[in-house]
Every structure is written in structure tokens, then in C-alpha cells.
Design a protein around this motif. Structure first.
Motif, PDB file in Angstrom:
ATOM      1  N   ASP A   1      -4.226   4.107  -8.956  1.00 57.73           N
ATOM      2  CA  ASP A   1      -5.619   3.648  -8.875  1.00 57.73           C
ATOM      3  C   ASP A   1      -6.347   4.517  -7.850  1.00 57.73           C
ATOM      4  OD1 ASP A   1      -7.213   0.489  -7.884  1.00 57.73           O
ATOM      5  OD2 ASP A   1      -7.895   2.113  -9.189  1.00 57.73           O
ATOM      6  N   PRO A   2      -6.419   5.849  -8.111  1.00 58.36           N
ATOM      7  CA  PRO A   2      -6.951   6.754  -7.102  1.00 58.36           C
ATOM      8  C   PRO A   2      -8.438   6.545  -6.800  1.00 58.36           C
ATOM      9  CG  PRO A   2      -6.613   7.910  -9.181  1.00 58.36           C
ATOM     10  CD  PRO A   2      -5.998   6.556  -9.334  1.00 58.36           C
ATOM     11  N   GLU A   3      -9.180   5.912  -7.729  1.00 49.89           N
ATOM     12  CA  GLU A   3     -10.598   5.671  -7.452  1.00 49.89           C
ATOM     13  C   GLU A   3     -10.768   4.788  -6.220  1.00 49.89           C
ATOM     14  OE1 GLU A   3     -10.688   6.494 -11.922  1.00 49.89           O
ATOM     15  OE2 GLU A   3      -9.386   5.408 -10.549  1.00 49.89           O
ATOM     16  N   ARG A   4      -9.868   3.820  -6.053  1.00 45.09           N
ATOM     17  CA  ARG A   4      -9.985   2.906  -4.920  1.00 45.09           C
ATOM     18  C   ARG A   4      -9.006   3.259  -3.806  1.00 45.09           C
ATOM     19  NH1 ARG A   4     -10.069  -3.041  -7.684  1.00 45.09           N
ATOM     20  NH2 ARG A   4      -8.187  -2.215  -8.671  1.00 45.09           N
ATOM     21  N   ASP A   5      -7.868   3.798  -4.173  1.00 48.83           N
ATOM     22  CA  ASP A   5      -6.831   4.069  -3.175  1.00 48.83           C
ATOM     23  C   ASP A   5      -7.006   5.433  -2.539  1.00 48.83           C
ATOM     24  OD1 ASP A   5      -4.207   2.192  -4.872  1.00 48.83           O
ATOM     25  OD2 ASP A   5      -5.801   1.587  -3.501  1.00 48.83           O
ATOM     26  N   LYS A   6      -7.966   5.502  -1.623  1.00 55.09           N
ATOM     27  CA  LYS A   6      -8.210   6.720  -0.845  1.00 55.09           C
ATOM     28  C   LYS A   6      -7.175   6.792   0.272  1.00 55.09           C
ATOM     29  CE  LYS A   6     -11.807   7.383  -3.369  1.00 55.09           C
ATOM     30  NZ  LYS A   6     -11.617   8.271  -4.552  1.00 55.09           N
ATOM     31  N   PRO A   7      -7.005   7.951   0.880  1.00 55.93           N
ATOM     32  CA  PRO A   7      -5.993   8.089   1.934  1.00 55.93           C
ATOM     33  C   PRO A   7      -6.108   7.044   3.044  1.00 55.93           C
ATOM     34  CG  PRO A   7      -6.715  10.268   1.286  1.00 55.93           C
ATOM     35  CD  PRO A   7      -7.558   9.302   0.512  1.00 55.93           C
ATOM     36  N   TYR A   8      -7.301   6.748   3.511  1.00 50.59           N
ATOM     37  CA  TYR A   8      -7.412   5.811   4.637  1.00 50.59           C
ATOM     38  C   TYR A   8      -7.011   4.401   4.215  1.00 50.59           C
ATOM     39  CZ  TYR A   8     -11.792   3.613   3.010  1.00 50.59           C
ATOM     40  OH  TYR A   8     -12.736   2.917   2.303  1.00 50.59           O
ATOM     41  N   ILE A   9      -7.233   4.069   2.926  1.00 46.93           N
ATOM     42  CA  ILE A   9      -6.806   2.765   2.399  1.00 46.93           C
ATOM     43  C   ILE A   9      -5.276   2.697   2.394  1.00 46.93           C
ATOM     44  CG2 ILE A   9      -6.716   1.318   0.318  1.00 46.93           C
ATOM     45  CD1 ILE A   9      -9.438   1.140   1.522  1.00 46.93           C
ATOM     46  N   LEU A  10      -4.651   3.798   1.964  1.00 49.15           N
ATOM     47  CA  LEU A  10      -3.190   3.844   1.928  1.00 49.15           C
ATOM     48  C   LEU A  10      -2.611   3.781   3.334  1.00 49.15           C
ATOM     49  CD1 LEU A  10      -2.757   6.589  -0.823  1.00 49.15           C
ATOM     50  CD2 LEU A  10      -2.374   4.136  -1.089  1.00 49.15           C
ATOM     51  N   LYS A  11      -3.292   4.431   4.254  1.00 52.01           N
ATOM     52  CA  LYS A  11      -2.825   4.422   5.649  1.00 52.01           C
ATOM     53  C   LYS A  11      -2.844   2.996   6.212  1.00 52.01           C
ATOM     54  CE  LYS A  11      -2.112   6.823   9.609  1.00 52.01           C
ATOM     55  NZ  LYS A  11      -1.182   7.927   9.828  1.00 52.01           N
ATOM     56  N   GLN A  12      -3.916   2.292   5.949  1.00 52.92           N
ATOM     57  CA  GLN A  12      -4.040   0.902   6.425  1.00 52.92           C
ATOM     58  C   GLN A  12      -2.987   0.027   5.750  1.00 52.92           C
ATOM     59  OE1 GLN A  12      -8.043  -0.310   5.493  1.00 52.92           O
ATOM     60  NE2 GLN A  12      -8.965   0.888   7.135  1.00 52.92           N
ATOM     61  N   TYR A  13      -2.786   0.253   4.462  1.00 54.31           N
ATOM     62  CA  TYR A  13      -1.820  -0.518   3.672  1.00 54.31           C
ATOM     63  C   TYR A  13      -0.417  -0.359   4.259  1.00 54.31           C
ATOM     64  CZ  TYR A  13       0.495  -2.088  -0.696  1.00 54.31           C
ATOM     65  OH  TYR A  13       1.238  -2.752  -1.645  1.00 54.31           O
ATOM     66  N   ALA A  14      -0.065   0.878   4.586  1.00 55.60           N
ATOM     67  CA  ALA A  14       1.251   1.143   5.167  1.00 55.60           C
ATOM     68  C   ALA A  14       1.347   0.534   6.566  1.00 55.60           C
ATOM     69  CB  ALA A  14       1.506   2.650   5.226  1.00 55.60           C
ATOM     70  N   GLY A  15       0.253   0.633   7.311  1.00 57.25           N
ATOM     71  CA  GLY A  15       0.252   0.169   8.693  1.00 57.25           C
ATOM     72  C   GLY A  15       0.473  -1.327   8.808  1.00 57.25           C
ATOM     73  N   ILE A  16      -0.225  -2.095   8.015  1.00 57.68           N
ATOM     74  CA  ILE A  16      -0.123  -3.556   8.144  1.00 57.68           C
ATOM     75  C   ILE A  16       1.238  -4.060   7.639  1.00 57.68           C
ATOM     76  CG2 ILE A  16      -1.072  -4.422   5.947  1.00 57.68           C
ATOM     77  CD1 ILE A  16      -2.973  -6.085   8.004  1.00 57.68           C
ATOM     78  N   ARG A  17       1.912  -3.235   6.853  1.00 54.30           N
ATOM     79  CA  ARG A  17       3.256  -3.588   6.373  1.00 54.30           C
ATOM     80  C   ARG A  17       4.344  -2.950   7.233  1.00 54.30           C
ATOM     81  NH1 ARG A  17      -0.298  -3.979   2.691  1.00 54.30           N
ATOM     82  NH2 ARG A  17      -0.148  -5.574   1.086  1.00 54.30           N
ATOM     83  N   GLU A  18       3.909  -2.287   8.291  1.00 51.35           N
ATOM     84  CA  GLU A  18       4.851  -1.688   9.255  1.00 51.35           C
ATOM     85  C   GLU A  18       5.851  -0.756   8.568  1.00 51.35           C
ATOM     86  OE1 GLU A  18       6.425  -5.159  11.240  1.00 51.35           O
ATOM     87  OE2 GLU A  18       4.596  -5.452  12.397  1.00 51.35           O
ATOM     88  N   ILE A  19       5.341   0.110   7.719  1.00 50.82           N
ATOM     89  CA  ILE A  19       6.188   1.086   7.033  1.00 50.82           C
ATOM     90  C   ILE A  19       6.401   2.287   7.963  1.00 50.82           C
ATOM     91  CG2 ILE A  19       6.407   2.596   5.004  1.00 50.82           C
ATOM     92  CD1 ILE A  19       6.319  -0.282   4.158  1.00 50.82           C
TER      93      ILE A  19
END
Lengths: 136, 215
Positions: free
Chosen positions: B117-135
Motif C-alpha cells: 500500500d505504497p500510496e499510504r505507507d510512506k517511509p515515515y509511516i513505516l518508521k513510526q509503525y516499527a517504532g511503536i512495535r519496538e522492532i
């Protein structure tokens, strides 16, 4: 007069004496994104009851959803209600039914406690507290 | 003096030509099938990824997939960040495997979560997603990029995803959810697809053993 008063009392929403909500939890998620609320509905009464609405303090929109699988493919669909049969428990869990929390107003971080409310067709309105956790 | 007219027979038995050729054929077939997928190998696939894809990770760094992970085993999951239910399970499974490998001090593996879903999943979104899940991002990349590039990669990986259920918010905004393949795929050090697993309900013991066997 006392009969009228008694009838009036029965029309008031109860605190959910015969419906218990257990083990409520939510997945971590960022503000602006979505998450899912899961819990167990225990219907201790002799009548079926129907969950038709939920509210959540930090979501722009809340819906009841069901995940479905078709071979390798998976998707979600909105459902209008969940019927809980008498003397049974119904579990909202990953891969199945869940309360979809959309457009979150704040980050949901691990160990946060969040308030929600569930509405049943019997008139019951049940408040609960869910913990944000990585439970799978 | 009578001559012993009994013939003395040699004790060496001769193998018949028919039996010899049959055994040779049987041995050849055994060798051939032992290297074929599904026969003696724990893997059902052996497909080379004969293309490179220009993608971006959560730090907005360019990643050429799978080339940048050459000589490493790749565990790739397919997700979109607006997914509340199945995709978090996929990412969590990959996180668990990453932690187990770290605990066993086994390196040489890269974890990739590819957004379809690259239209919505920009790099900063992915970064936040990984961060809140402590990846742990030391060997875990969340990839996005141009839709054409991602669609081409999904096609090679036999992964399908499309917008499906749409909801309108109170302000008239539209939210769409995607129906998609629930998948984790294992790629070996030569860039060959070796196995597919359920993303959300992967058999983690099997996946871990399969990864180790490719190291």
C-alpha cells in the motif's frame, strides 16, 4: 405508583449485571492509524444479547469488524452486530471479530490503559478498560 | 585312472547386463530427485528472482531488492500499516524469529516487511509503525516505493493485494482496507524463493529450522 416506579427502573440501562467483559486489550498503534480492540463477552443470563455499537475514547471512528480468510487471501468486513447466546462466551480475537479503532487521536503505547463502552440491544451499556499490549 | 570329468565351476557370479543397467538407472533417478524440490529437500520451491527492484526503506534510504541482501537469507512478509488485525500478526511473527535468532547468535538473515500500500505507507509511516512495535531495525527493513515497482515484485512473489472494503468517516474522508495474501516467504542466499508460509499463523518452529538449514 410503586408499579409505575418499578416499570421505570426496568427501562433504565443497567450496568451489565449479566454480561461480563473480560481480558480487554488493544494492539499498539500510532496516532492517525488503526488498531483493534479485543475482549471476551460472557453472557451469564438466560437470554441472548446483541452487541451493536462500541465507543472508544481516542478513536475517530469505531466499527465492529470481522476478518475472513479465503484460501491464502484475507480481508475484513464490517458487521452490524454480534449475538451472544445465553450462558455462553464470545471471544473477539486476532483473525476473527474485533472492534476496529480508526483514525486514532493519540499513540497507543504498550501498557497504556484506555476506556471504551459497549452497547447491547437489551439496553445494557458496559464500560471497560483495555490494556495496550503485544498479545498474540 | 579316471579323469574327473566334472567341470570345475568358477565361484565368481557374473552380474547380468540387464540388472546392471537397471541399478544404474535407479541410482541416477535417486540422485536427480534428491536435489529436486519436494523430494528429499524440505523446500517446495526453487525459483530464482531474476530481477532487481528499487525500493525505499523506513529511513528513506534506497534499497535494491534482493541484491542488497545478497549472500543472506531473507525472510519477507507482506503488509500494509492500516491493517489492524492480520498484518500485525505477520510482523510479530517475524519479530519473534528475529529475537530467537539473535538469542542463538545466528546471523546472516535479513527481515523485510514489504508494504503493498505504497500510496499510504510512506517511509515515515513505516518508521513510526516499527517504532511503536519496538522492532529492532538492525537487520529488519520496512520497504515501500513506486507502485509499479512494488506491483512487479508482488507479481514475482505470487502475492496479491487490492483495495476492498471502504468506509466513509464523519468528515467525509474515505478509508479503504485491503484484501491480501497472508504470507511470509523464505529466500535463500542465492536469491531463490524456497518456501511460503502463512504470515499470521506461521509455524514458527518450522520457519526457524528452515532458515537455519539455509545458513
Amino acid at each position: 405508583m410503586s408499579i409505575l416506579y418499578f416499570l421505570f427502573l426496568t427501562l433504565l440501562p443497567t450496568s451489565g449485571d449479566n454480561i461480563q467483559i473480560e481480558d480487554a486489550w488493544i494492539r499498539p498503534a500510532n496516532a492517525g492509524m488503526n488498531s483493534a480492540l479485543y475482549f471476551n463477552i460472557v453472557n451469564e443470563s438466560g437470554k441472548a444479547d446483541t452487541l451493536y455499537k462500541a465507543t472508544f475514547e481516542d478513536a475517530g471512528m469505531v466499527m465492529i469488524h470481522e476478518t475472513y480468510k479465503d484460501g491464502d487471501m484475507t480481508g475484513m468486513k464490517m458487521v452490524n452486530e454480534i449475538v451472544v447466546k445465553p450462558q455462553t462466551a464470545f471471544e473477539l480475537k486476532p483473525g476473527g471479530f474485533h472492534i476496529m479503532l480508526m483514525n486514532l487521536k493519540k499513540d497507543l503505547k504498550k501498557d497504556d490503559k484506555k476506556e471504551f463502552e459497549l452497547y447491547f440491544k437489551s439496553g445494557k451499556k458496559i464500560k471497560g478498560t483495555a490494556t495496550v499490549k503485544d498479545k498474540f | 585312472m579316471k579323469h574327473n570329468k566334472c567341470k570345475t565351476h568358477s565361484k565368481t557370479k557374473r552380474i547380468s547386463p540387464d540388472f546392471f543397467y537397471f541399478s544404474l538407472a535407479l541410482l541416477s533417478l535417486t540422485i536427480i530427485f534428491s536435489y529436486a524440490p519436494g523430494c528429499g529437500s524440505p523446500f517446495t520451491k526453487n525459483e530464482k528472482i531474476n530481477a532487481s527492484f528499487n525500493l525505499i526503506n523506513q529511513d528513506s534510504s534506497e534499497v535494491i531488492f534482493p541484491d542488497d541482501f545478497n549472500h543472506k537469507v531473507i525472510v519477507i512478509g507482506f503488509i500494509y500499516t492500516n491493517c489492524p488485525d492480520i498484518c500485525p500478526l505477520t510482523v510479530h511473527n517475524m519479530k519473534l524469529i528475529q529475537e530467537k535468532m539473535k538469542k542463538e547468535q545466528k546471523g546472516g538473515v535479513e527481515f523485510v516487511a514489504l508494504s503493498f500500500d505504497p500510496e499510504r505507507d510512506k517511509p515515515y509511516i513505516l518508521k513510526q509503525y516499527a517504532g511503536i512495535r519496538e522492532i529492532n531495525l538492525s537487520n529488519f527493513n520496512f520497504l515501500t516505493g513506486k507502485k509499479t515497482e512494488i506491483d512487479s515484485l508482488l507479481n514475482i512473489m505470487h502475492v496479491y493485494a487490492f483495495p476492498d472494503d471502504t468506509t466513509t468517516g464523519p468528515g467525509g474522508e474515505e478509508f479503504y482496507y485491503m484484501t491480501h495474501t497472508d504470507r511470509i516467504t523464505l529466500i535463500d542466499k542465492e536469491g531463490k524463493i524456497r518456501e511460503d508460509y502463512s504470515g499470521s499463523h506461521a509455524d514458527l518452529d518450522k520457519l526457524l529450522n528452515d532458515i537455519i538449514s539455509l545458513l
